[in-house]
Design a protein around this motif. Sequence first.
Motif: not given
Length: 123
Positions: A47-51
């Motif tokens: 959910a947060v990996a790309g951010r």
Amino acid sequence: MLEVGLVHTSTLVVDEKSTALAMGSGDMEVLATPVMMALMENAAMLAVAGRLPEGSTTVGGHIESSHLHPSKVGTVVTATAVLEKIEGRKLYFHVEARQGEMVIGEGTHLRFMVDRERFLSKL
């Protein structure tokens, strides 16, 4: 940039390797609780990996969940994680596992944002 509300759903088809019997957490061929919780963690991580900032990742710190219904081999299970709160490096998620429309597990998960190299240097 991280923001409350980020969400991801991960999917698993229950197979013989993901059963309680195979994992050693029980003696029946149904989805193992540790596997369900790992799927929840995977959803939170993604959910947060790309951010995340360059060089950062997240690591699990705490997970608490119910496991309400068995899932037999061949069943498709999904886990959804929603980022609910950010406190510095602490990321708090609501996690939920489903078999179709039925909730089979629900809880909370805490992940910490860490610098990958610094984290590994402490091993």
